[in-house]
Design a protein around this motif. Structure first.
Motif, PDB file in Angstrom:
ATOM      1  N   CYS A 254       0.801  -0.942  -0.150  1.00 38.84           N
ATOM      2  CA  CYS A 254      -0.253  -0.094  -0.051  1.00 38.84           C
ATOM      3  C   CYS A 254       0.872   1.355   0.012  1.00 38.84           C
ATOM      4  O   CYS A 254       0.367   2.235  -0.406  1.00 38.84           O
ATOM      5  CB  CYS A 254      -1.079  -0.184   1.121  1.00 38.84           C
ATOM      6  SG  CYS A 254      -2.260  -1.027   0.788  1.00 38.84           S
ATOM      7  N   GLN A 255       2.132   1.113   0.346  1.00 37.57           N
ATOM      8  CA  GLN A 255       2.953   2.215   0.441  1.00 37.57           C
ATOM      9  C   GLN A 255       3.203   2.726  -0.725  1.00 37.57           C
ATOM     10  O   GLN A 255       3.602   3.958  -1.018  1.00 37.57           O
ATOM     11  CB  GLN A 255       4.291   2.049   1.067  1.00 37.57           C
ATOM     12  CG  GLN A 255       3.951   1.607   2.745  1.00 37.57           C
ATOM     13  CD  GLN A 255       5.308   1.412   3.419  1.00 37.57           C
ATOM     14  OE1 GLN A 255       6.418   0.911   2.781  1.00 37.57           O
ATOM     15  NE2 GLN A 255       5.442   1.358   4.732  1.00 37.57           N
ATOM     16  N   LEU A 256       3.233   1.806  -1.715  1.00 35.70           N
ATOM     17  CA  LEU A 256       3.670   2.346  -3.479  1.00 35.70           C
ATOM     18  C   LEU A 256       2.397   3.002  -4.163  1.00 35.70           C
ATOM     19  O   LEU A 256       2.548   3.341  -5.036  1.00 35.70           O
ATOM     20  CB  LEU A 256       4.152   1.085  -4.125  1.00 35.70           C
ATOM     21  CG  LEU A 256       5.330   0.130  -3.483  1.00 35.70           C
ATOM     22  CD1 LEU A 256       5.650  -0.724  -4.036  1.00 35.70           C
ATOM     23  CD2 LEU A 256       6.650   1.505  -3.379  1.00 35.70           C
TER      24      LEU A 256
ATOM     25  N   LYS B 159      -0.367   5.482  -4.760  1.00 31.54           N
ATOM     26  CA  LYS B 159      -0.624   7.042  -4.592  1.00 31.54           C
ATOM     27  C   LYS B 159      -1.754   7.241  -3.858  1.00 31.54           C
ATOM     28  O   LYS B 159      -2.786   6.391  -3.961  1.00 31.54           O
ATOM     29  CB  LYS B 159      -0.683   7.719  -5.952  1.00 31.54           C
ATOM     30  CG  LYS B 159       0.703   7.840  -6.471  1.00 31.54           C
ATOM     31  CD  LYS B 159       0.611   8.614  -7.922  1.00 31.54           C
ATOM     32  CE  LYS B 159       2.063   8.613  -8.530  1.00 31.54           C
ATOM     33  NZ  LYS B 159       1.896   8.976 -10.080  1.00 31.54           N
ATOM     34  N   SER B 160      -2.057   8.274  -3.141  1.00 35.94           N
ATOM     35  CA  SER B 160      -3.117   8.631  -2.575  1.00 35.94           C
ATOM     36  C   SER B 160      -4.267   8.682  -3.481  1.00 35.94           C
ATOM     37  O   SER B 160      -4.114   9.546  -4.614  1.00 35.94           O
ATOM     38  CB  SER B 160      -2.973   9.774  -1.704  1.00 35.94           C
ATOM     39  OG  SER B 160      -4.374  10.320  -1.217  1.00 35.94           O
TER      40      SER B 160
ATOM     41  N   ALA C   7      -3.388  -1.393   6.278  1.00 31.49           N
ATOM     42  CA  ALA C   7      -2.296  -0.635   5.885  1.00 31.49           C
ATOM     43  C   ALA C   7      -2.894   0.714   5.101  1.00 31.49           C
ATOM     44  O   ALA C   7      -2.200   1.364   4.366  1.00 31.49           O
ATOM     45  CB  ALA C   7      -1.760  -1.674   4.518  1.00 31.49           C
TER      46      ALA C   7
ATOM     47  N   CYS D 298      -5.847   0.957   3.127  1.00 34.93           N
ATOM     48  CA  CYS D 298      -6.466   0.912   1.686  1.00 34.93           C
ATOM     49  C   CYS D 298      -7.733   0.202   1.934  1.00 34.93           C
ATOM     50  O   CYS D 298      -7.789  -1.105   2.007  1.00 34.93           O
ATOM     51  CB  CYS D 298      -5.606   0.162   0.715  1.00 34.93           C
ATOM     52  SG  CYS D 298      -4.274   1.169   0.228  1.00 34.93           S
TER      53      CYS D 298
ATOM     54  N   LYS E 101      -6.749   3.796  -1.764  1.00 29.48           N
ATOM     55  CA  LYS E 101      -5.970   4.383  -0.668  1.00 29.48           C
ATOM     56  C   LYS E 101      -6.525   5.546  -0.301  1.00 29.48           C
ATOM     57  O   LYS E 101      -6.789   6.529  -1.293  1.00 29.48           O
ATOM     58  CB  LYS E 101      -4.391   4.440  -1.070  1.00 29.48           C
ATOM     59  CG  LYS E 101      -3.436   5.092  -0.113  1.00 29.48           C
ATOM     60  CD  LYS E 101      -2.148   4.986  -0.477  1.00 29.48           C
ATOM     61  CE  LYS E 101      -1.195   5.294   0.414  1.00 29.48           C
ATOM     62  NZ  LYS E 101       0.270   5.104   0.396  1.00 29.48           N
TER      63      LYS E 101
END
Length: 82
Positions: free
Chosen positions: A1-3, A5-6, A38, A40, A81
């Motif tokens: 989920c870090q990869l 984008k919002s 995470a 999302c 996200k």
């Protein structure tokens, strides 16, 4: 989920899995929980139907071997996200 984008999406096709004793482990709920934790949350969900022809061919052996039904679908999970 870090990869992601919002405002971005992640889409996965999943199905439940069985443990070594043949019982369901509810993989779908575990997947949902992991993505929510995470950051999302679940945005959409759908059912993906599989062709019935091959399921009918496999159903007899599967049921006789373990009294289990033949799955003919998978879950499509779409997370967004924040």
């Amino acid at each position: 989920c870090q990869l992601i984008k919002s405002g971005g999406y992640a889409c996965f096709v999943v199905g439940d899995i069985r443990d070594k004793d043949g019982f369901y482990r509810d993989f779908i709920s575990h997947t949902k929980s992991a993505f929510i934790k995470a950051g999302c949350p679940l945005y959409n969900e759908a059912i993906l139907l599989q062709p019935l022809g091959t399921a009918m061919l496999r159903a007899g052996k599967i049921f006789l071997a373990g009294k289990k039904l033949t799955k003919v679908h998978e879950n499509v999970l779409i997370f967004k996200k924040k």
